[in-house]
Design a protein around this motif. Structure first.
Motif, mmCIF file in Angstrom:
data_model
loop_
_atom_site.group_PDB
_atom_site.id
_atom_site.type_symbol
_atom_site.label_atom_id
_atom_site.label_comp_id
_atom_site.label_asym_id
_atom_site.label_seq_id
_atom_site.Cartn_x
_atom_site.Cartn_y
_atom_site.Cartn_z
ATOM 1 N N VAL A 1 -6.274 -5.744 10.012
ATOM 2 C CA VAL A 1 -5.385 -5.979 11.163
ATOM 3 C C VAL A 1 -4.475 -4.757 11.220
ATOM 4 O O VAL A 1 -3.757 -4.462 10.250
ATOM 5 N N LEU A 2 -4.559 -4.039 12.329
ATOM 6 C CA LEU A 2 -3.844 -2.757 12.411
ATOM 7 C C LEU A 2 -2.938 -2.694 13.626
ATOM 8 O O LEU A 2 -3.206 -3.335 14.659
ATOM 9 N N LEU A 3 -1.903 -1.906 13.499
ATOM 10 C CA LEU A 3 -1.024 -1.624 14.630
ATOM 11 C C LEU A 3 -1.688 -0.549 15.496
ATOM 12 O O LEU A 3 -2.440 0.298 14.980
ATOM 13 N N GLU B 1 -0.740 2.118 16.735
ATOM 14 C CA GLU B 1 -0.382 3.523 16.476
ATOM 15 C C GLU B 1 -1.477 4.271 15.711
ATOM 16 O O GLU B 1 -1.534 5.498 15.748
ATOM 17 N N VAL B 2 -2.368 3.538 15.048
ATOM 18 C CA VAL B 2 -3.438 4.208 14.292
ATOM 19 C C VAL B 2 -4.280 5.098 15.211
ATOM 20 O O VAL B 2 -4.818 6.133 14.784
ATOM 21 N N VAL B 3 -4.358 4.705 16.473
ATOM 22 C CA VAL B 3 -5.166 5.474 17.431
ATOM 23 C C VAL B 3 -4.619 6.904 17.581
ATOM 24 O O VAL B 3 -5.378 7.860 17.728
ATOM 25 N N ASN B 4 -3.283 7.044 17.504
ATOM 26 C CA ASN B 4 -2.690 8.391 17.627
ATOM 27 C C ASN B 4 -3.167 9.296 16.492
ATOM 28 O O ASN B 4 -3.402 10.483 16.691
ATOM 29 N N TYR B 5 -3.286 8.719 15.312
ATOM 30 C CA TYR B 5 -3.745 9.522 14.163
ATOM 31 C C TYR B 5 -5.242 9.790 14.253
ATOM 32 O O TYR B 5 -5.715 10.860 13.880
ATOM 33 N N LEU B 6 -5.987 8.806 14.750
ATOM 34 C CA LEU B 6 -7.436 9.013 14.919
ATOM 35 C C LEU B 6 -7.704 10.129 15.927
ATOM 36 O O LEU B 6 -8.655 10.894 15.778
ATOM 37 N N ALA B 7 -6.838 10.218 16.938
ATOM 38 C CA ALA B 7 -7.053 11.197 18.013
ATOM 39 C C ALA B 7 -7.032 12.639 17.500
ATOM 40 O O ALA B 7 -7.561 13.541 18.151
ATOM 41 N N ALA C 1 -6.742 7.917 8.725
ATOM 42 C CA ALA C 1 -5.745 7.650 9.777
ATOM 43 C C ALA C 1 -4.776 6.563 9.316
ATOM 44 O O ALA C 1 -3.561 6.657 9.539
ATOM 45 N N MET C 2 -5.305 5.542 8.630
ATOM 46 C CA MET C 2 -4.425 4.473 8.125
ATOM 47 C C MET C 2 -3.446 5.048 7.105
ATOM 48 O O MET C 2 -2.278 4.665 7.079
ATOM 49 N N ALA C 3 -3.945 5.971 6.276
ATOM 50 C CA ALA C 3 -3.081 6.560 5.237
ATOM 51 C C ALA C 3 -1.865 7.233 5.865
ATOM 52 O O ALA C 3 -0.779 7.227 5.283
ATOM 53 N N LYS C 4 -2.047 7.773 7.060
ATOM 54 C CA LYS C 4 -0.931 8.469 7.721
ATOM 55 C C LYS C 4 0.128 7.498 8.238
ATOM 56 O O LYS C 4 1.230 7.901 8.583
ATOM 57 N N MET C 5 -0.214 6.217 8.311
ATOM 58 C CA MET C 5 0.773 5.224 8.768
ATOM 59 C C MET C 5 1.639 4.707 7.619
ATOM 60 O O MET C 5 2.659 4.058 7.863
ATOM 61 N N VAL C 6 1.202 4.965 6.374
ATOM 62 C CA VAL C 6 1.968 4.457 5.229
ATOM 63 C C VAL C 6 3.369 5.074 5.279
ATOM 64 O O VAL C 6 3.525 6.278 5.465
ATOM 65 N N GLY C 7 4.367 4.228 5.151
ATOM 66 C CA GLY C 7 5.758 4.708 5.202
ATOM 67 C C GLY C 7 6.375 4.573 6.580
ATOM 68 O O GLY C 7 7.593 4.550 6.727
ATOM 69 N N VAL D 1 0.852 -1.195 0.000
ATOM 70 C CA VAL D 1 0.000 0.000 0.000
ATOM 71 C C VAL D 1 0.889 1.246 0.000
ATOM 72 O O VAL D 1 1.713 1.426 0.899
ATOM 73 N N LEU D 2 0.708 2.091 -1.007
ATOM 74 C CA LEU D 2 1.482 3.345 -1.076
ATOM 75 C C LEU D 2 0.642 4.532 -0.628
ATOM 76 O O LEU D 2 1.167 5.614 -0.339
ATOM 77 N N GLY D 3 -0.660 4.336 -0.601
ATOM 78 C CA GLY D 3 -1.561 5.407 -0.170
ATOM 79 C C GLY D 3 -2.973 4.872 -0.096
ATOM 80 O O GLY D 3 -3.253 3.752 -0.570
#
Ligand code: G1P
Length: 292
Positions: A211-213, A215-221, A236-242, A188-190
């Motif tokens: 299935v998510l790590l 850390e996604v909660v930090n972006y949702l917050a 929020a998931m998109a922000k975890m890419v990379g 996934v690139l985006g």
């Protein structure tokens, strides 16, 4: 890198089910049955088959039947026992949950799927977790979440179940910008939530299994609003890419959108046809009815 075990699942079940009124006026849409099992039970059974031990249902008002469904129905069981209905009793007992394995939180306001997941943040803690949207039902040889859990163990990162949809339908889904493919796994690139068909980066779309790590909660917050003015999980998931491995899994199986009337009816037929006790009579009925 050690891969943390996957033991938790979040089930967002706060939606009103307006598309199924009047059926959902007094019962949650997740209690609608496919053949003889409510949608919520399919999701829980699939998760348990994938090794999930702890569940968090994100509910709303009018959803008490979901909680009751996983409780012991003492009066029912004692009546069944006194009438020697052993098969029914055994079926209920085999599905009984471990005490304390289901917790609930309420989403007080309908601010979107991302907000619903954020409401489960205390439950999620520092652990990887699965999300199952009970509207999406998957008929497969290996339970869909098991396939995702295997991919998670292989990659150690985020994994979402994906399938190609007709381009005119991409605006109903979270859609992948895709990179390299390794077998059934797509890098996934985006990610874009509900893009217009003409600007969608692909037609590979997320179905309701993740299935998510944690850390996604930090972006949702951050509570950023996205498509439809809602807090979107996809954003929020998109922000975890990379930051961590992220893959789409082209799962094996057939997915039914039970949030849609036609999809729900197709699921009834497909699941009935797959049942040893019903398959042949339903098949015969369909053939005779379609030819009449
Ligand atoms: C949600 C997600 C979307 C995903 C879909 C799968 O959308 O926001 O990314 O593709 O579930 O069913 P909803 O169906 O709640 O609009």
């Amino acid at each position: 890198m050690s891969i943390r075990p996957l033991r938790k699942a979040v089930l967002p079940v706060a939606g009103l089910g307006t598309r199924f009124l009047p059926a959902t006026k007094a019962i949650p849409k997740e209690m609608l049955p496919v053949v003889d099992k409510p949608l919520i039970q399919y999701a829980v059974d699939e998760a348990r088959a994938a090794g999930i031990e702890q569940f968090c249902m994100v509910t709303g008002r009018g959803k008490t039947a979901l909680i009751d469904h996983f409780d012991i129905a003492f009066e029912l069981e004692s009546t069944l026992a006194s009438r020697h209905k052993d098969d029914a009793l055994e079926m209920l007992r085999s599905e009984r949950m471990e005490p304390g394995s289901i917790t609930t939180v309420r989403q007080q306001v309908p601010l979107g799927l991302g907000h619903a997941i954020w409401c489960a943040r205390v439950f999620i803690g520092d652990d990887p977790f699965a999300i199952l949207l009970p509207d999406d039902l998957v008929l497969s040889k290996t339970p869909c979440l098991q396939q995702l859990a295997d991919a998670y163990r292989e990659t150690g990162g985020n994994v979402v179940a994906v399938e190609n949809v007709p381009r005119e339908h991409v605006s109903r889904y979270g859609v992948l910008k895709t990179g390299a493919e390794h077998g059934n796994l797509v890098e996934v690139l985006g990610l874009v939530e509900k893009p217009k068909p003409e600007v969608a980066p692909s037609t590979l779309s997320i179905i309701g299994r993740y299935v998510l790590l944690p850390e996604v909660v930090n972006y949702l917050a951050r509570m950023d609003r996205g498509a439809g003015g809602e807090v979107q999980l996809t954003d929020a998931m998109a922000k975890m890419v990379g930051h961590a491995p992220f893959h789409g899994l082209k799962f094996e199986g057939r997915r039914f959108d039970c949030g849609d009337k036609a999809g729900y009816l197709e699921a009834q037929l497909a699941f009935a046809l797959a049942r040893p006790d019903l398959g042949s009579s339903v098949r015969n009925f369909l053939k005779a009815y379609a030819d009449a």
